[in-house]
Enzyme design. Structure first.
Site, PDB file in Angstrom:
ATOM      1  N   SER A 121      44.556  44.272  37.677  1.00  0.00           N
ATOM      2  CA  SER A 121      44.952  43.187  38.579  1.00  0.00           C
ATOM      3  C   SER A 121      43.965  43.013  39.718  1.00  0.00           C
ATOM      4  O   SER A 121      43.997  42.012  40.416  1.00  0.00           O
ATOM      5  CB  SER A 121      46.294  43.519  39.231  1.00  0.00           C
ATOM      6  OG  SER A 121      47.268  43.756  38.280  1.00  0.00           O
ATOM      7  N   HIS A 143      43.067  39.362  32.393  1.00  0.00           N
ATOM      8  CA  HIS A 143      44.216  39.588  33.274  1.00  0.00           C
ATOM      9  C   HIS A 143      45.376  38.689  32.862  1.00  0.00           C
ATOM     10  O   HIS A 143      45.405  37.500  33.177  1.00  0.00           O
ATOM     11  CB  HIS A 143      43.787  39.317  34.729  1.00  0.00           C
ATOM     12  CG  HIS A 143      44.834  39.619  35.737  1.00  0.00           C
ATOM     13  ND1 HIS A 143      44.880  39.006  36.965  1.00  0.00           N
ATOM     14  CD2 HIS A 143      45.896  40.454  35.708  1.00  0.00           C
ATOM     15  CE1 HIS A 143      45.918  39.460  37.638  1.00  0.00           C
ATOM     16  NE2 HIS A 143      46.538  40.336  36.900  1.00  0.00           N
ATOM     17  N   GLU A 155      43.537  35.266  33.381  1.00  0.00           N
ATOM     18  CA  GLU A 155      42.377  35.175  34.271  1.00  0.00           C
ATOM     19  C   GLU A 155      41.267  36.002  33.592  1.00  0.00           C
ATOM     20  O   GLU A 155      41.488  37.170  33.256  1.00  0.00           O
ATOM     21  CB  GLU A 155      42.774  35.807  35.620  1.00  0.00           C
ATOM     22  CG  GLU A 155      42.105  35.259  36.832  1.00  0.00           C
ATOM     23  CD  GLU A 155      42.685  35.889  38.124  1.00  0.00           C
ATOM     24  OE1 GLU A 155      43.410  36.901  38.076  1.00  0.00           O
ATOM     25  OE2 GLU A 155      42.379  35.353  39.195  1.00  0.00           O
ATOM     26  N   ASN A 193      45.595  37.754  42.701  1.00  0.00           N
ATOM     27  CA  ASN A 193      46.170  38.741  43.618  1.00  0.00           C
ATOM     28  C   ASN A 193      45.555  38.714  45.005  1.00  0.00           C
ATOM     29  O   ASN A 193      46.169  39.170  45.972  1.00  0.00           O
ATOM     30  CB  ASN A 193      46.094  40.132  42.989  1.00  0.00           C
ATOM     31  CG  ASN A 193      47.169  40.265  41.929  1.00  0.00           C
ATOM     32  OD1 ASN A 193      48.341  39.978  42.199  1.00  0.00           O
ATOM     33  ND2 ASN A 193      46.798  40.631  40.725  1.00  0.00           N
TER      34      ASN A 193
END
Ligand code: NAD
Length: 288
Positions: A121, A143, A155, A193
């Protein structure tokens, strides 16, 4: 057209790994689920059986399709004997040392053209790839989002050494799994994130300072900002330990104190209140 991925190894059978393996199996890809913990493997197997049965019940899959998906899934505690695989997706704990140690082993265990993907992440792909030595060009960030069978985004993050061929195969794999790949550069937390974790952290501070009760903080963001789920419930869903670990990576790498996890979040993690997966986090989730 890049070399297709027919068999993947998914290392880590937790929230994300179990979802990635299931999604792959439903997409016609053989998925071997690996975890150090027998209990986690049992939990993943139970989750797969239950999810496939639910899809049959809802008439989204036929009995035959569910049976075929199930037959593509297998489980084990060790990947060392599994050389003939097209791709490994690492979904173990969000800890740089755990991931680097795994990538060191992958480089020795898997065939020379195996794609080496990580579902991290927040941790730098370039840094993880250093552990793969001469195989750094095959390392890439893939991701996925939680719950994997439902969320469309992957991602995709290139490290400094990631080859064009690795990128092309990863994009094809994401699409073959029914996902939409979107690129992000290799900075801590990437896009998702980097933006989400400060919001979640601030929700914890808002709670800690008594500005509102947790359920009211969430409701304000759901009704006022049209969020599908409030930030505190989302943190429980992600896993409070996972949120904590991601914030620590952001804090260390970007050097900004705004990323340092709020004391109340750290306290819940110390107490083992990790969110949905432990039936208790900010909120309670009676086991079904
Ligand atoms: P989790 O705690 O649910 O599961 C992690 C699993 O990894 C556990 O079953 C653990 O036994 C296993 N594990 C740890 N070390 C291992 C090793 N050396 N070999 C094999 N298995 C090992 O965590 P999660 O939420 O599934 O997160 C996994 C990864 O995915 C993390 O990098 C996390 O940041 C990332 N991620 C999480 C989310 C989320 O919403 N939870 C979303 C996207 C990405």
């Amino acid at each position: 057209m890049s070399k297709p991925v027919n068999t993947i190894v998914v290392v880590g059978a937790g929230t994300m790994g179990s979802g990635i393996a299931l999604t792959a199996a439903q997409s016609g890809i053989r998925a071997i689920q690996i975890d150090l913990s027998a209990a986690q493997l049992d939990k993943a197997r139970g989750y797969h059986t239950k999810q496939l049965a639910r899809l049959v019940e809802k008439q989204k899959l036929t009995e035959q399709q569910a049976k075929e998906a199930q037959s593509r899934l297998s489980y084990g505690s060790d990947f060392a004997s599994l050389s003939e695989v097209d791709c490994v997706i690492e979904a173990a704990s969000e800890n740089p040392e755990v991931k680097k140690s795994l990538f060191r082993s992958f480089a020795g265990a898997f065939a020379a053209d195996t794609l080496l993907a990580t579902n991290t992440s927040s941790i730098s792909i370039t840094d993880i790839a250093t552990a793969a030595g001469g195989r750094a060009s095959q390392v890439i960030g893939m991701h996925f989002f939680n719950p994997v069978p439902v969320m469309k985004l992957v991602e995709v993050i290139r490290g400094i050494a990631t080859s064009d061929e690795t990128l092309a195969r990863t994009l094809d794999l994401a699409r073959a799994m029914g996902k939409t790949p979107v690129p992000a550069n290799d900075r801590a937390g990437f896009v998702s994130n980097r933006v989400l974790m400060p919001l979640i952290n601030e929700a914890f501070y808002t709670w800690m300072e008594g500005v509102a009760k947790p359920e009211d903080i969430d409701q304000i963001l759901v009704l006022g900002c049209n969020f599908p789920m409030g930030p505190l419930r989302l943190a429980d869903f992600i896993g409070l330990d996972v949120c904590h670990d991601i914030m620590m990576v952001l804090y260390r790498e970007l050097g900004d104190p705004k990323f340092f996890p709020c004391p109340i979040l750290r306290q819940l993690v110390s107490a083992g209140r990790l969110g949905n997966k432990s039936n208790r986090g900010v909120f309670e989730y009676p086991s079904k």
